[in-house]
Each structure stands twice: as structure tokens, then as C-alpha cells.
Design a protein around this motif. Structure first.
Motif, PDB file in Angstrom:
ATOM      1  N   UNK A 202       0.843  -1.192   0.000  1.00  0.00           N
ATOM      2  CA  UNK A 202       0.000   0.000   0.000  1.00  0.00           C
ATOM      3  C   UNK A 202       0.877   1.241   0.000  1.00  0.00           C
ATOM      4  N   UNK A 203       0.563   2.193  -0.874  1.00  0.00           N
ATOM      5  CA  UNK A 203       1.220   3.496  -0.829  1.00  0.00           C
ATOM      6  C   UNK A 203       0.137   4.530  -0.548  1.00  0.00           C
ATOM      7  N   UNK A 204       0.263   5.179   0.576  1.00  0.00           N
ATOM      8  CA  UNK A 204      -0.770   6.075   1.056  1.00  0.00           C
ATOM      9  C   UNK A 204      -0.120   7.255   1.773  1.00  0.00           C
ATOM     10  N   UNK A 205      -0.881   7.976   2.555  1.00  0.00           N
ATOM     11  CA  UNK A 205      -0.316   9.094   3.311  1.00  0.00           C
ATOM     12  C   UNK A 205       0.052   8.633   4.724  1.00  0.00           C
ATOM     13  N   UNK A 206       0.918   9.400   5.352  1.00  0.00           N
ATOM     14  CA  UNK A 206       1.324   9.060   6.714  1.00  0.00           C
ATOM     15  C   UNK A 206       0.132   9.031   7.666  1.00  0.00           C
ATOM     16  N   UNK A 207      -0.822   9.961   7.456  1.00  0.00           N
ATOM     17  CA  UNK A 207      -1.973  10.031   8.366  1.00  0.00           C
ATOM     18  C   UNK A 207      -2.746   8.717   8.389  1.00  0.00           C
ATOM     19  N   UNK A 208      -2.818   8.054   7.239  1.00  0.00           N
ATOM     20  CA  UNK A 208      -3.580   6.804   7.154  1.00  0.00           C
ATOM     21  C   UNK A 208      -2.925   5.709   7.983  1.00  0.00           C
ATOM     22  N   UNK A 209      -1.616   5.531   7.837  1.00  0.00           N
ATOM     23  CA  UNK A 209      -0.957   4.424   8.532  1.00  0.00           C
ATOM     24  C   UNK A 209      -0.829   4.687  10.031  1.00  0.00           C
ATOM     25  N   UNK A 210      -0.809   5.959  10.422  1.00  0.00           N
ATOM     26  CA  UNK A 210      -0.754   6.277  11.849  1.00  0.00           C
ATOM     27  C   UNK A 210      -1.932   5.634  12.581  1.00  0.00           C
ATOM     28  N   UNK A 211      -3.081   5.631  11.932  1.00  0.00           N
ATOM     29  CA  UNK A 211      -4.285   5.075  12.558  1.00  0.00           C
ATOM     30  C   UNK A 211      -4.167   3.580  12.827  1.00  0.00           C
ATOM     31  N   UNK A 212      -3.270   2.895  12.106  1.00  0.00           N
ATOM     32  CA  UNK A 212      -3.111   1.444  12.273  1.00  0.00           C
ATOM     33  C   UNK A 212      -1.851   1.074  13.057  1.00  0.00           C
ATOM     34  N   UNK A 213      -1.112   2.086  13.474  1.00  0.00           N
ATOM     35  CA  UNK A 213       0.148   1.829  14.164  1.00  0.00           C
ATOM     36  C   UNK A 213      -0.096   1.037  15.452  1.00  0.00           C
ATOM     37  N   UNK A 214       0.689  -0.031  15.610  1.00  0.00           N
ATOM     38  CA  UNK A 214       0.611  -0.835  16.825  1.00  0.00           C
ATOM     39  C   UNK A 214      -0.469  -1.895  16.822  1.00  0.00           C
ATOM     40  N   UNK A 215      -1.264  -1.947  15.734  1.00  0.00           N
ATOM     41  CA  UNK A 215      -2.342  -2.930  15.682  1.00  0.00           C
ATOM     42  C   UNK A 215      -1.907  -4.261  15.060  1.00  0.00           C
ATOM     43  N   UNK A 216      -0.767  -4.238  14.360  1.00  0.00           N
ATOM     44  CA  UNK A 216      -0.287  -5.455  13.727  1.00  0.00           C
ATOM     45  C   UNK A 216      -0.988  -5.792  12.428  1.00  0.00           C
ATOM     46  N   UNK A 217      -1.799  -4.886  11.926  1.00  0.00           N
ATOM     47  CA  UNK A 217      -2.539  -5.151  10.688  1.00  0.00           C
ATOM     48  C   UNK A 217      -1.804  -4.626   9.460  1.00  0.00           C
ATOM     49  N   UNK A 218      -1.116  -3.511   9.631  1.00  0.00           N
ATOM     50  CA  UNK A 218      -0.269  -2.951   8.582  1.00  0.00           C
ATOM     51  C   UNK A 218       1.146  -2.829   9.124  1.00  0.00           C
ATOM     52  N   UNK A 219       2.116  -3.118   8.264  1.00  0.00           N
ATOM     53  CA  UNK A 219       3.515  -2.925   8.622  1.00  0.00           C
ATOM     54  C   UNK A 219       4.059  -1.776   7.772  1.00  0.00           C
ATOM     55  N   UNK A 220       4.305  -0.653   8.393  1.00  0.00           N
ATOM     56  CA  UNK A 220       4.820   0.496   7.641  1.00  0.00           C
ATOM     57  C   UNK A 220       6.316   0.326   7.445  1.00  0.00           C
ATOM     58  N   UNK A 221       6.727   0.192   6.191  1.00  0.00           N
ATOM     59  CA  UNK A 221       8.132  -0.067   5.879  1.00  0.00           C
ATOM     60  C   UNK A 221       8.970   1.199   5.987  1.00  0.00           C
ATOM     61  N   UNK A 222       8.418   2.308   5.508  1.00  0.00           N
ATOM     62  CA  UNK A 222       9.106   3.597   5.629  1.00  0.00           C
ATOM     63  C   UNK A 222       8.149   4.716   5.260  1.00  0.00           C
ATOM     64  N   UNK A 223       8.530   5.915   5.626  1.00  0.00           N
ATOM     65  CA  UNK A 223       7.774   7.105   5.225  1.00  0.00           C
ATOM     66  C   UNK A 223       8.687   7.983   4.371  1.00  0.00           C
ATOM     67  N   UNK A 224       8.095   8.871   3.597  1.00  0.00           N
ATOM     68  CA  UNK A 224       8.883   9.673   2.659  1.00  0.00           C
ATOM     69  C   UNK A 224       9.276  11.039   3.207  1.00  0.00           C
ATOM     70  N   UNK A 225       8.851  11.369   4.422  1.00  0.00           N
ATOM     71  CA  UNK A 225       9.230  12.650   5.019  1.00  0.00           C
ATOM     72  C   UNK A 225      10.723  12.676   5.342  1.00  0.00           C
ATOM     73  N   UNK A 226      11.248  13.871   5.544  1.00  0.00           N
ATOM     74  CA  UNK A 226      12.668  14.002   5.877  1.00  0.00           C
ATOM     75  C   UNK A 226      12.965  13.492   7.282  1.00  0.00           C
ATOM     76  N   UNK A 227      12.003  13.662   8.177  1.00  0.00           N
ATOM     77  CA  UNK A 227      12.188  13.248   9.569  1.00  0.00           C
ATOM     78  C   UNK A 227      11.171  12.193   9.954  1.00  0.00           C
TER      79      UNK A 227
END
Length: 324
Positions: A202-227
């Protein structure tokens, strides 16, 4: 009697002054913030937060005017048809400003020629995440899985011609793997299918994956922001995983019409700087999942030219063709 007449005269004078003051106030129209998307969306939300802070901090009267349709063109036309007096301001994401003319035939404008940027209101990055189809926990394990399963290696985005689409094709180049683009009409269904195991990436926005953080349903590989995102401190940036070319943010800009007097343009720049630097505005943006630029770009023209060059190369890489 004379005293009573004097008091009446004073009251009439005061009333006249109040009436005159109200007439001046009512005769001064509020600034229009033009948004090319429906109420409730990200651009609309940011515009309303900015207007609220402008009223609270500077006493400026602003109204948000939604002009949705034609992928933002109706809003762009509204600015171009407005007087060049600084009383109409377009709020738009740069991905639309920069990508619009490249992917939509109706978008016949030049962002640098036809808009005068006066400030950056907020920014956000994109995210690359996996679901249960690959079970990859980092970019290296996904690369290995994709090489072993080239026919199944696909990525979901909110649609053709979106920033996510072009970031996906660049990811394919950088990793030297097969990535089949699966565009959706909006982001909701794409997330559902990745979570359901139909699409591995999935390629989406950071806001979307934040909502799933820690749930084990999505694994965020990296974000494109500088920090790194403070809401996902364990997720690396593109640069940290060796994908410097994927570093990218989308920022929401405020634009006025060319021909606006220099004094008014400079006044707008100063007002934007003051508002977005305030703690109340920064807190409001963080609650919405956005970051505020640490400083306003010194030369917006140079920034927009550089970003347009980057997106142009990404579009070429994807071999995207305009559809008439």
C-alpha cells in the motif's frame, strides 16, 4: 433642560459613530479562501484552521469557499477570474498544482506563471506499508518476497495520476523489482484490500498508517518525510532505508493572483509566517496529523520549479499518458 439636550446630542453623536463604524466594517468584504475540494477533506480542514487562527490572532475576517469539481480546476479558475487585490486566496496542495497539468488535459495552466505563492500552511509525507499478503516487516524482506513472487507483487494507490502512483513506479525502479499498479477510486477500498490480503503493498499518506500503528494489521516499511513521524517513532524514513529518491512531501500552499500589488503580497507572506509559527496553529495541525514547515521557503519560485522537475521525472518514469 439644556443639560438634557446636551446628553441627547452626545448620545446621537455616539450612535452615529457606532453606525458609521458598523457600516465600514460591513462594507469591507472578508477574504475568500478558495478550496477546490468538498467540506471535510484535508484541504478544507486546513483552510478552516488557518482562517480560525487568522481571526483569533490578527482579527482578519476570512471565509472558506468550497469550489469542488474537475480535480481542482474550478477553484483554480475562481482565482484566475477574481480581481488581483489580495482578497481571494487559493489553498491547494502542491501535488495538485504541480501534477495537474501533467495528468489532466483540462488543467491548462503553469503553476509558476499563474499563481503567486504567499506561504506554506502544512505538509505531510507518504507511507509504504505491507499487509498480510507478504508479511514483510521491512523493505529488504519485501524486496526478497517480490523477487520470489513477481506476478503477485502489486501496490495499491488512491488512483491513476496521484502522487502515490508515481512514487510506486519510482520504488519499482529503485528496488529493481516487479510492482504492478492497482489504482482505486479513492483510498478507502485500497486499504481494505491490502488489509484483506488481496494486495501486498500500500502506498498512502502518513496520516492513514498512523491510525493502524501498533495494531499489527499494517507494517509500515518507511515514510517519505525528511524526519521520522513522532506518532510512529519506530518507522524509518526513505533516506534511512537507502531510498533517497523516494523522499517527498506534499505541502499545502496559499496562492494569490498574479498582478496583486507587491505590498499586499508581502503583507500576506508576513501574516502567513506569523500564523503558522504560533503554538496554537502548530498544535491544531498536529492534531490533524500534519506538520508545519519549520520555516517558510525564501524563494517559492525556486522551490516550485525544483519540485515540478522532480514530479516531471516521476511521471516520465511511469510512462503515464494523458487521456483526452
Amino acid at each position: 433642560m439644556r443639560h438634557s439636550k446636551y446628553i441627547c446630542a452626545m448620545l446621537l453623536t455616539a450612535l452615529s459613530a457606532i453606525t458609521s463604524s458598523n457600516a465600514v466594517s460591513q462594507s469591507t468584504p472578508p477574504v475568500k479562501l478558495i478550496v477546490g475540494f468538498p467540506p471535510g477533506g484535508s484541504v478544507d480542514t486546513i483552510a478552516r484552521a488557518f482562517a480560525e487562527q487568522a481571526r483569533a490572532q490578527l482579527g482578519l475576517s476570512m471565509i472558506v469557499e468550497n469550489r469542488p469539481g474537475a480535480s481542482g480546476k474550478i477553484a483554480f479558475d475562481a482565482l484566475q477570474n477574481a480581481p488581483a487585490d489580495g482578497m481571494t486566496v487559493l489553498i491547494a496542495p502542491t501535488s495538485v498544482i504541480e501534477l495537474g497539468p501533467m495528468v489532466l488535459p483540462a488543467m491548462k495552466f503553469d503553476a509558476i506563471r499563474d499563481f503567486v505563492p504567499v506561504g506554506s500552511l502544512a505538509e505531510y509525507g507518504f507511507a509504504v506499508a505491507t499487509g498480510p499478503a507478504s508479511e514483510a516487516k521491512d523493505i529488504d524482506s519485501y524486496k526478497a518476497w517480490a523477487k520470489a513472487n513477481p506476478s503477485a507483487s502489486s501496490f495499491a494507490t488512491p488512483g491513476l495520476g496521484t502522487p502515490q502512483h508515481f512514487l510506486g513506479t519510482q520504488l519499482q525502479k529503485e528496488l529493481q523489482i516487479e510492482l504492478i499498479h492497482v489504482p482505486y477510486k479513492g483510498g478507502a477500498n485500497s486499504i481494505t484490500d491490502v488489509l484483506g490480503g488481496q494486495i501486498p503493498l500500500l502506498i498512502t499518506t502518513e496520516q492513514v498508517v498512523v491510525a493502524y500503528e501498533g495494531q499489527g494489521r499494517l507494517n509500515t516499511l518507511f515514510i517519505t518525510s525528511k524526519n521520522r513521524n513522532p506518532l510512529m517513532p519506530g518507522v524509518p524514513t526513505a533516506k534511512e532505508v537507502g531510498l533517497d529518491q523516494l523522499e517527498s512531501v506534499d505541502w499545502f500552499g496559499a496562492f494569490v493572483k498574479p498582478g496583486t500589488p507587491t505590498g499586499k503580497v508581502n503583507a500576506w507572506k508576513a501574516q502567513v509566517r506569523q500564523i503558522v509559527a504560533s503554538s496554537s496553529y502548530i498544535d491544531a495541525m498536529k492534531k490533524l496529523g500534519y506538520e508545519v514547515p519549520e520555516r517558510q521557503p525564501a524563494d517559492f519560485g525556486a522551490l516550485m520549479t525544483a519540485e515540478r522537475d522532480v514530479w516531471t521525472e516521476r511521471v516520465k518514469l511511469s510512462r503515464f499518458k494523458l487521456t483526452q
